[in-house]
Each structure stands twice: as structure tokens, then as C-alpha cells.
Design an enzyme around this catalytic site. Sequence first.
Site, PDB file in Angstrom:
ATOM      1  N   GLU A 128       0.825  -1.211   0.000  1.00 16.45           N
ATOM      2  CA  GLU A 128       0.000   0.000   0.000  1.00 16.45           C
ATOM      3  C   GLU A 128       0.858   1.259   0.000  1.00 16.45           C
ATOM      4  OE1 GLU A 128      -2.859   0.352  -1.062  1.00 16.45           O
ATOM      5  OE2 GLU A 128      -4.286   0.508   0.565  1.00 16.45           O
ATOM      6  N   THR A 181      -4.633  12.035  -5.980  1.00 19.76           N
ATOM      7  CA  THR A 181      -4.456  11.815  -4.539  1.00 19.76           C
ATOM      8  C   THR A 181      -3.869  13.071  -3.889  1.00 19.76           C
ATOM      9  OG1 THR A 181      -3.977   9.547  -5.128  1.00 19.76           O
ATOM     10  CG2 THR A 181      -3.533  10.146  -2.865  1.00 19.76           C
TER      11      THR A 181
HETATM   12  P1  ADP Z   1      -7.272   2.888  -4.852  1.00 19.63           P
HETATM   13  O1  ADP Z   1      -7.755   3.712  -3.700  1.00 19.63           O
HETATM   14  O2  ADP Z   1      -8.389   2.579  -5.817  1.00 19.63           O
HETATM   15  O3  ADP Z   1      -6.483   1.699  -4.434  1.00 19.63           O
HETATM   16  P2  ADP Z   1      -4.830   4.266  -5.224  1.00 19.63           P
HETATM   17  O4  ADP Z   1      -4.635   5.596  -5.873  1.00 19.63           O
HETATM   18  O5  ADP Z   1      -4.574   4.111  -3.766  1.00 19.63           O
HETATM   19  O6  ADP Z   1      -6.279   3.783  -5.640  1.00 19.63           O
HETATM   20  O7  ADP Z   1      -3.883   3.174  -5.932  1.00 19.63           O
HETATM   21  C1  ADP Z   1      -3.714   3.110  -7.284  1.00 19.63           C
HETATM   22  C2  ADP Z   1      -2.245   3.355  -7.626  1.00 19.63           C
HETATM   23  O8  ADP Z   1      -1.476   2.199  -7.299  1.00 19.63           O
HETATM   24  C3  ADP Z   1      -2.071   3.584  -9.098  1.00 19.63           C
HETATM   25  O9  ADP Z   1      -1.088   4.592  -9.265  1.00 19.63           O
HETATM   26  C4  ADP Z   1      -1.528   2.257  -9.624  1.00 19.63           C
HETATM   27  O10 ADP Z   1      -0.716   2.402 -10.759  1.00 19.63           O
HETATM   28  C5  ADP Z   1      -0.722   1.736  -8.435  1.00 19.63           C
HETATM   29  N1  ADP Z   1      -0.653   0.263  -8.429  1.00 19.63           N
HETATM   30  C6  ADP Z   1       0.460  -0.492  -8.464  1.00 19.63           C
HETATM   31  N2  ADP Z   1       0.156  -1.794  -8.445  1.00 19.63           N
HETATM   32  C7  ADP Z   1      -1.188  -1.885  -8.422  1.00 19.63           C
HETATM   33  C8  ADP Z   1      -2.095  -2.966  -8.405  1.00 19.63           C
HETATM   34  N3  ADP Z   1      -1.698  -4.237  -8.446  1.00 19.63           N
HETATM   35  N4  ADP Z   1      -3.401  -2.675  -8.363  1.00 19.63           N
HETATM   36  C9  ADP Z   1      -3.838  -1.406  -8.330  1.00 19.63           C
HETATM   37  N5  ADP Z   1      -3.026  -0.331  -8.350  1.00 19.63           N
HETATM   38  C10 ADP Z   1      -1.695  -0.558  -8.395  1.00 19.63           C
END
Ligand code: ADP
Length: 306
Positions: A128, A181
Site C-alpha cells: 500500500e 491523490t
Molecule cells: P485505490 O484507492 O483505488 O487503491 P490508489 O490511488 O490508492 O487507488 O492506488 C492506485 C495506484 O497504485 C495507481 O497509481 C496504480 O498504478 C498503483 N498500483 C500499483 N500496483 C497496483 C495494483 N496491483 N493494483 C492497483 N493499483 C496498483
Amino acid sequence: MNEIKILSPATVANVSCGFDVLGFCLDNIGDEMVIRKTKVKGIKITKIEGYNLPFETELNVAGVSALAMINDANPDCGFEIEIYKKIKPGSGIGSSAASAAGSVWAMNELLGKPYNATQLTAFAMKGEALASGSEHADNLAPALFGGFTLVKSTTPLQILEIPTPSELYATIIHPEIEIKTADSRAILPKKIELKNAITQWANVGSLIHAMHTNDYNLLSNSLNDVIVEPHRSKLIPHFDSVKSESLKTGALGVGISGSGPSIFALSKGKEKAEAVAQAMKNVYSKTNINFNVYVSKINTQGMKII
Ligand code: ADP
């Protein structure tokens, strides 16, 4: 067992007054993942379908959390990860958390469950951190424990499982707009007024009490956020209309899911949750923004083997 296929659920974090601490797990929305033991040590991401995400282990949250786990477990095998992404990254319903939690949960199953859910959450927090820049557990905990969870603290990591009233359903609308974000963080106040803090912690306490006592009325009038929502809701077009129409239709409460743009509502019973879905659709149908709406039971199990 050398291979496992799982459904890693979407989750709602920042549940109104429970900003940064309270989350819940959705039932029929999630990513599919296949995790396979390999003779070659290490972690390899071999397939990603659905969305364009990095294959490099260190750049994908599923890979980073998996590496954190094998660094600790030092198993005499490696793992391959396939990700069938259904939850759009950045939608606000725990897309990155589903990947970060899914890989370690499945690996733990294949290794004979050496770790408990709190330990798995700690590994997944490393993943995360890659997505959000900080280790947080408010989407991971409901994905790994199921139901409603409260992250009491991250250092040390302490997660409480909150009972879910059995008739509780969620409705989610995901407007297809992008909220950066950085913008959703920048808009938050650095300081808050004491009177707002008092209202907020009274609401969190009474919300938790309502969950323990199945008190839907108390649940409804505790689902208020006087600190974050007034600021963040400005970034979500038509938030106020979605909220007022959903409440008019009988939702118990409405708030921003994660850092948006998704909006969640909680209702008593599936019929009400579906009526709320229609109310949300009616608001967004009048705009030129594409959207998806989901109705889901609260998933008290969390991860599922499929
Ligand atoms: P959410 O709240 O929907 O998880 P975030 O902005 O916290 O969205 O996370 C998405 C970010 O994490 C994007 O920049 C994405 O490229 C990155 N990321 C890396 N690996 C993954 C993955 N396996 N699944 C989703 N997002 C990923």
C-alpha cells in the site's frame, strides 16, 4: 496445494466519521488472482489483465507485499502471481489494497497459514505504501478480516473487528472522473476546531456502539463526518445531490469512499440499497459523466477461494 485462485474484495475506507480508521468489505466486487508456487525462489508477476499496471515486482503493490512476506518467511519456493483486475485503480474502493492483500493472503494459504490476519496486513501495508506513499491499513484490514474493521493503531499494528448488523447493505456509485491523490490530500485542513473534534469522536464511538447493538437508528445518525467530507466533497461533482437524494430514499448514511471519487451509502436491507442505487443513477444520468453503480451485501468473510 500448489496453486490457488481467489477473489480479493473491494473495500470502503474512511467510513464517514471513521476517517483513516474504519473500513468495510464489499461482497461481489473484487479482483481475481491466481497464485502459484514455483521451484525458482522469488516473486514473479506473470499476467495482468483488465488494467495497465506494472509487471515489475517492485513496482506492483501485489509484488511489494509478497516480497515483504517472503523476506520474513524465507520459504524454499517462489511464487507466480496472476492479476485479473476488476477494480479500477484510483476509483476509491481499494484497488491497490485488493492486490496488496490478495497476494499475501493466497501465499499464506499455500504455505499452510503460518501468519494471522494482522501479520498479513503488516506485509500488505508495504505494498500500500507504494501506491499511496504511506503505510496505511484502512482498506487492507477489511479485505483480510472481512466485515467492518477499525485500525486502532498502525505502530504497533492493532486491528479490531467490529460486528456487522446482518441487514446492512452498501450502494456504491463510481463516477468515472479522476481525482489526484495529491489534490484530495492538499484540500484537508491541517488543524481542526475542538467542537468539530468532539462531534467526530462522539459519532465514531456511537457508530461502533450501534454496530454492536444492531441499532440502525443510532447507526444512521452517527454516520456523519464534520471534518473531512465538507472539504473533499467539493472535488466530487454532484456529491451533495447524490447524498440528499440517497438519504431521501431511505439510506442510513452516505459518504465519500476512500478519497473518492466513489460515494457509498449504507442501507437496511437489499431493497432499500437498490432503491438508493436508482436514486444515485437518477442524479448522474442527468450529467455527462460516465458512472457505475454497485449494490453489495457487507462481506463478513473477506478473501474467498474460487
Ligand atoms: P485505490 O484507492 O483505488 O487503491 P490508489 O490511488 O490508492 O487507488 O492506488 C492506485 C495506484 O497504485 C495507481 O497509481 C496504480 O498504478 C498503483 N498500483 C500499483 N500496483 C497496483 C495494483 N496491483 N493494483 C492497483 N493499483 C496498483
